[in-house]
Design a protein around this motif. Structure first.
Motif, short mmCIF file in Angstrom:
data_model
loop_
_atom_site.label_atom_id
_atom_site.label_comp_id
_atom_site.label_asym_id
_atom_site.label_seq_id
_atom_site.Cartn_x
_atom_site.Cartn_y
_atom_site.Cartn_z
N UNK A 266 0.83 -1.21 0.00
CA UNK A 266 0.00 0.00 0.00
C UNK A 266 0.86 1.26 0.00
N UNK A 267 1.88 1.26 0.87
CA UNK A 267 2.72 2.45 1.01
C UNK A 267 3.63 2.75 -0.15
N UNK A 268 3.70 1.85 -1.12
CA UNK A 268 4.61 2.05 -2.26
C UNK A 268 4.02 2.91 -3.37
N UNK A 269 2.76 3.30 -3.23
CA UNK A 269 2.03 3.91 -4.34
C UNK A 269 2.04 5.44 -4.28
N UNK A 270 2.10 6.06 -5.46
CA UNK A 270 1.89 7.49 -5.64
C UNK A 270 0.82 7.65 -6.71
N UNK A 271 -0.09 8.62 -6.51
CA UNK A 271 -1.15 8.81 -7.49
C UNK A 271 -1.43 10.29 -7.70
N UNK A 272 -2.02 10.58 -8.85
CA UNK A 272 -2.41 11.96 -9.14
C UNK A 272 -3.58 12.33 -8.23
N UNK A 273 -3.48 13.48 -7.58
CA UNK A 273 -4.56 13.90 -6.70
C UNK A 273 -5.85 14.07 -7.48
N UNK A 274 -5.76 14.57 -8.70
CA UNK A 274 -6.96 14.78 -9.52
C UNK A 274 -7.68 13.47 -9.78
N UNK A 275 -6.94 12.39 -10.01
CA UNK A 275 -7.55 11.08 -10.24
C UNK A 275 -8.17 10.56 -8.94
N UNK A 276 -7.46 10.74 -7.85
CA UNK A 276 -7.97 10.33 -6.53
C UNK A 276 -9.34 10.96 -6.27
N UNK A 277 -9.44 12.24 -6.53
CA UNK A 277 -10.70 12.95 -6.30
C UNK A 277 -11.77 12.53 -7.31
N UNK A 278 -11.35 12.27 -8.54
CA UNK A 278 -12.31 11.89 -9.58
C UNK A 278 -13.02 10.58 -9.24
N UNK A 279 -12.27 9.60 -8.70
CA UNK A 279 -12.87 8.29 -8.41
C UNK A 279 -13.51 8.22 -7.02
N UNK A 280 -13.38 9.30 -6.26
CA UNK A 280 -14.02 9.33 -4.95
C UNK A 280 -13.13 9.01 -3.77
N UNK A 281 -11.84 8.83 -4.02
CA UNK A 281 -10.89 8.62 -2.94
C UNK A 281 -11.09 7.32 -2.17
N UNK A 282 -10.44 7.23 -1.01
CA UNK A 282 -10.65 6.08 -0.13
C UNK A 282 -12.10 6.08 0.33
N UNK A 283 -12.69 4.91 0.44
CA UNK A 283 -14.09 4.82 0.86
C UNK A 283 -14.16 4.31 2.30
N UNK A 284 -14.84 5.06 3.13
CA UNK A 284 -14.90 4.79 4.56
C UNK A 284 -15.43 3.40 4.88
N UNK A 285 -16.27 2.86 4.00
CA UNK A 285 -16.85 1.54 4.27
C UNK A 285 -15.80 0.44 4.37
N UNK A 286 -14.64 0.64 3.72
CA UNK A 286 -13.62 -0.40 3.70
C UNK A 286 -12.60 -0.17 4.81
N UNK A 287 -12.92 -0.74 5.96
CA UNK A 287 -12.02 -0.65 7.11
C UNK A 287 -10.69 -1.33 6.76
N UNK A 288 -10.77 -2.46 6.06
CA UNK A 288 -9.62 -3.14 5.47
C UNK A 288 -9.79 -3.13 3.95
N UNK A 289 -8.70 -3.41 3.24
CA UNK A 289 -8.71 -3.47 1.77
C UNK A 289 -9.11 -2.16 1.12
N UNK A 290 -8.96 -1.05 1.88
CA UNK A 290 -9.27 0.26 1.30
C UNK A 290 -8.34 0.58 0.15
N UNK A 291 -7.12 0.03 0.17
CA UNK A 291 -6.18 0.27 -0.92
C UNK A 291 -6.60 -0.47 -2.19
N UNK A 292 -6.94 -1.74 -2.06
CA UNK A 292 -7.36 -2.51 -3.24
C UNK A 292 -8.58 -1.89 -3.90
N UNK A 293 -9.51 -1.44 -3.08
CA UNK A 293 -10.72 -0.80 -3.61
C UNK A 293 -10.35 0.45 -4.41
N UNK A 294 -9.44 1.25 -3.89
CA UNK A 294 -9.02 2.47 -4.58
C UNK A 294 -8.26 2.15 -5.86
N UNK A 295 -7.35 1.17 -5.81
CA UNK A 295 -6.54 0.85 -6.99
C UNK A 295 -7.43 0.37 -8.14
#
Length: 325
Positions: free
Chosen positions: A158-187
């Protein structure tokens, strides 16, 4: 810091005073200086808060956000919302980044505008720093993105990743529902919109240890991983994710009600991660496997796989001594 940084590195920490200084140092010591490091102190009680405040007084690029304990996902949502950079990079509080990591990842973005997020080859080490394995992904972004979306071959840490902030915001960012696997959901949501690229060299190192979330929280982690991919199926088929997200939300609420987030920082209740560490070290021919396998057998005397691996480790040690003689 008066100017807007190019990169915002976001790190969440909860009771990791023993390693946080090294992790922070690996970011502030990067060859790429145009960055800020946002550390969310997620309710630490082990002196980590004071240590972080001291480090921040020495480098204006370090910003500390103190909050009550909420868990990793909410902490990352908070940190990313505070990020001022064009790019957001992740770093975990007990991990280490090579001094060229940030510079090379930014250069990869500059080289290929199709990329929305990037990672790198990673090294996994044991609790004592023992080398366990390297994980690399295809250098071709199209091949790598296909592997992410169709073969569950995403970033190795998880910690190895860098992403464009614009893309992060476009897809909705991390989703609170995913207490675990929040990274896989975002990727996965990012991979549906842009390509992922990888630095072929080892630029990130993470620790596998018995008390980690992957050890104690593994059963629940698998449940969230299942829901991540169920959401992906819904998006591909054009159906609503609401049922999957509702189920994830209920799981998250159950975890919070049980206060699991505070429990997982303690002793591992299962010897399986310790066994996996010892088993991998046997494969590597590392005699330090013996200590880990003995821990497993002490906790679970009938763990036959650990007995088999222990015998193999002892034989390796005996052969080394014979060769030395």
């Amino acid at each position: 810091m008066n100017t807007r940084p190019t990169v915002s590195v976001v790190m969440s920490v909860y009771n990791d005073a023993g390693r946080i200084e090294s992790s922070v140092g690996s970011i502030l010591g990067q060859s790429f200086h145009d960055l800020e490091l946002i550390v969310i102190d997620d309710g630490s009680t082990d002196g980590c808060s004071q240590l972080l405040d001291g480090l921040a007084s020495e480098d204006p690029r370090l910003r500390i956000l103190h909050q009550e304990n909420t868990g990793l996902t909410r902490a990352l949502i908070h940190g990313c919302a505070e990020a001022r950079g064009e790019f957001i990079a992740r770093q975990d509080s007990d991990d280490w980044s090579h001094l060229l990591r940030i510079a090379e990842q930014v250069a990869l973005f500059d080289k290929d505008p199709r990329l929305g997020f990037v990672s790198c080859t990673t090294e996994c080490v044991g609790p004592g720093g023992e080398h366990m394995s390297f994980t690399e992904r295809p250098a071709d972004p199209e091949v790598a993105t296909h592997g992410l979306l169709h073969n569950r071959q995403g970033p190795p840490a998880h910690g190895s990743v860098m992403f464009r902030k614009a893309l992060y915001e476009k897809v909705g960012g991390y989703r609170e529902e995913f207490y675990y696997s929040q990274d896989s959901d975002l990727w996965l949501r990012m991979g549906e919109q842009a390509l992922i690229g990888y630095i072929p060299n080892v630029r990130y190192r993470y620790i596998k240890e018995p008390g980690s979330i992957s050890g104690v929280g593994r059963p629940r982690q698998l449940e969230f991983a299942r829901l991540v991919h169920a959401c992906r199926v819904c998006r591909v088929s054009g159906t609503s994710e609401s049922e999957c997200l509702d189920e994830a939300r209920k799981l998250m609420e159950n975890i919070r009600s049980e206060r699991l987030g505070s429990q997982i920082s303690g002793i591992d209740k299962s010897p399986e991660i310790t066994y996996l560490i010892g088993s991998q070290l046997v494969k590597n021919g590392d005699r330090r496997a013996i200590g880990y396998l003995r821990q497993v057998i002490t906790a679970r005397p009938m763990h036959w796989r650990a007995w088999v691996r222990l015998v193999q480790a002892i034989l390796i040690t005996s052969e080394e001594k014979r060769d030395d003689g």
